[in-house]
Design an enzyme around this catalytic site. Structure first.
Site, PDB file in Angstrom:
ATOM      1  N   LYS A 159       0.837  -1.209   0.000  1.00 50.74           N
ATOM      2  CA  LYS A 159       0.000   0.000   0.000  1.00 50.74           C
ATOM      3  C   LYS A 159       0.869   1.256   0.000  1.00 50.74           C
ATOM      4  O   LYS A 159       0.603   2.212  -0.729  1.00 50.74           O
ATOM      5  CB  LYS A 159      -0.940  -0.014   1.219  1.00 50.74           C
ATOM      6  CG  LYS A 159      -2.047  -1.039   1.086  1.00 50.74           C
ATOM      7  CD  LYS A 159      -2.777  -1.312   2.394  1.00 50.74           C
ATOM      8  CE  LYS A 159      -3.712  -2.513   2.217  1.00 50.74           C
ATOM      9  NZ  LYS A 159      -4.310  -2.979   3.468  1.00 50.74           N
ATOM     10  N   GLN A 168      -4.490  -1.685   9.693  1.00 56.69           N
ATOM     11  CA  GLN A 168      -4.302  -3.040   9.149  1.00 56.69           C
ATOM     12  C   GLN A 168      -4.791  -4.064  10.173  1.00 56.69           C
ATOM     13  O   GLN A 168      -4.402  -4.011  11.349  1.00 56.69           O
ATOM     14  CB  GLN A 168      -2.815  -3.254   8.820  1.00 56.69           C
ATOM     15  CG  GLN A 168      -2.525  -4.531   8.089  1.00 56.69           C
ATOM     16  CD  GLN A 168      -3.121  -4.560   6.670  1.00 56.69           C
ATOM     17  OE1 GLN A 168      -3.086  -3.574   5.948  1.00 56.69           O
ATOM     18  NE2 GLN A 168      -3.674  -5.697   6.291  1.00 56.69           N
ATOM     19  N   ASP A 184     -11.386   2.742   4.087  1.00 55.11           N
ATOM     20  CA  ASP A 184     -11.686   1.313   4.010  1.00 55.11           C
ATOM     21  C   ASP A 184     -13.193   1.062   4.011  1.00 55.11           C
ATOM     22  O   ASP A 184     -13.642  -0.047   3.737  1.00 55.11           O
ATOM     23  CB  ASP A 184     -11.072   0.588   5.219  1.00 55.11           C
ATOM     24  CG  ASP A 184      -9.960  -0.365   4.820  1.00 55.11           C
ATOM     25  OD1 ASP A 184      -9.811  -0.623   3.608  1.00 55.11           O
ATOM     26  OD2 ASP A 184      -9.253  -0.837   5.727  1.00 55.11           O
TER      27      ASP A 184
END
Ligand code: NDP
Length: 292
Positions: free
Chosen positions: A54, A98, A121
């Site tokens: 990422k 994460q 997200d």
């Protein structure tokens, strides 16, 4: 019939280039670049790889990118303090934590602490609620990548019978809601579904997100269906003892003989996830500071 391959790797590359061009134009006009912060807690090797991917994608696209690495022993208060700091940081427009998080940290409390306007997200309850109500918001990256792949290949969704196999909050449910938003007639299959092969046989679009290697058989699939395989499973390599390889949730070789379109694993739905993360972060930046 041998299916057309939905090339997620190439499509993701195109989208990443589009995002990079938009960021270059912003920078040239003197505007701030999109900023993404990824919070990584602990040493999980797979998480480290995902976070590095990422970060690299952000840098390639010209983003401001920060990785906040905390020890596996970090307290929940420590993580929440980092989130509060990032919520207040004007250079950061997207925040991603994460997962999995170490067991001493309540994942849901951390997700709830992210400013919904920076929740790239799409996991904050405010954004989940908006998706459910049909409003525009940040949609979760993997489900959004599936829809984007269909759109880029101009595959009609409206009025089609779609079957989503899997009902997780990160893939199955949001994919189903996004397909509904595009006016598909949606069925959600799960581990208690009676006669899954029969459900697959009725579907024009099948999204497999159950996490079981090669579970969906080609013989179940309707001739001419569209098959999106979200599964990522490591299995022993057939030719190289001691090695593994990745396969999806669909038996690709038999399914490609019946489907009209199919995603491979790897190189299908997977690469689209990071492309959608970049797109969501660019969107967050525009919503927070304006399009210039
Ligand atoms: P989960 O384990 O959270 O959910 C799996 C779902 O599949 C559950 O709803 C479960 O049903 C259902 N299921 C399990 N077994 C069966 C069965 N035999 N028949 C029908 N349904 C079944 O998985 P995720 O949603 O997190 O992930 C799904 C897959 O997608 C995994 O392979 C994962 O690696 C991959 N993935 C890929 C991503 C990417 O490409 N970037 C991102 C995220 C995930 P029930 O609810 O009844 O238990």
């Amino acid at each position: 019939m041998s299916a057309t391959i939905l090339d997620g790797a190439a499509t993701a590359r195109t989208i990443r280039d589009e995002v990079a061009a938009a960021v270059a134009a912003l920078r040239q006009a003197g505007g701030p670049p999109p900023g993404l912060a990824v919070v990584l807690v602990g040493e999980d090797p797979a998480s480290r790889v995902y976070v590095a991917q990422k970060h690299k994608a952000c840098q390639e696209a010209g983003f401001h990118s920060e990785v906040i690495t905390l020890p596996g022993t970090a307290s929940e208060a420590h993580v929440l303090a980092e989130i509060a700091r990032l919520n207040a940081d004007p250079a950061i427009h997207g925040i991603l934590v994460q997962v999995p998080l170490p067991s001493q940290i309540d994942q849901s409390r951390v997700m709830h602490a992210i400013d919904p306007r920076k929740d790239v997200d799409g996991f904050h309850p405010v954004n989940v609620g908006k998706l459910t109500m049909g409003d525009d918001t940040f949609f979760p990256c993997t489900p959004l990548g599936c829809l984007e792949l269909l759109k880029r290949y101009r595959i009609p969704i409206q009025g089609k019978r779609a079957l989503v196999i899997g009902r997780s909050n990160i893939v199955g449910k949001p994919v189903a809601l996004l397909l509904l938003r595009e006016h598909a007639t949606v069925t959600i299959g799960h581990s208690r579904t009676v006669d899954l092969p029969g459900e697959v046989a009725r579907a024009d679009i099948v999204v497999a997100a159950l996490g079981k290697p090669r579970f969906v058989q080609g013989a179940w699939i309707k001739e001419g269906a569209v098959v999106l395989d979200v599964g990522i499973n490591q299995v022993p390599h057939p030719d190289q003892p001691g090695k593994t390889r990745l396969v999806g949730d669909v038996d690709f070789e038999t399914a490609r003989e019946r489907a009209a379109f199919i995603t491979p694993v790897p190189g299908g739905a997977g690469p689209m996830t990071i492309a959608m993360l970049l797109q969501n972060t660019l969107k967050a930046r525009h919503l927070l500071v304006g399009a210039r």
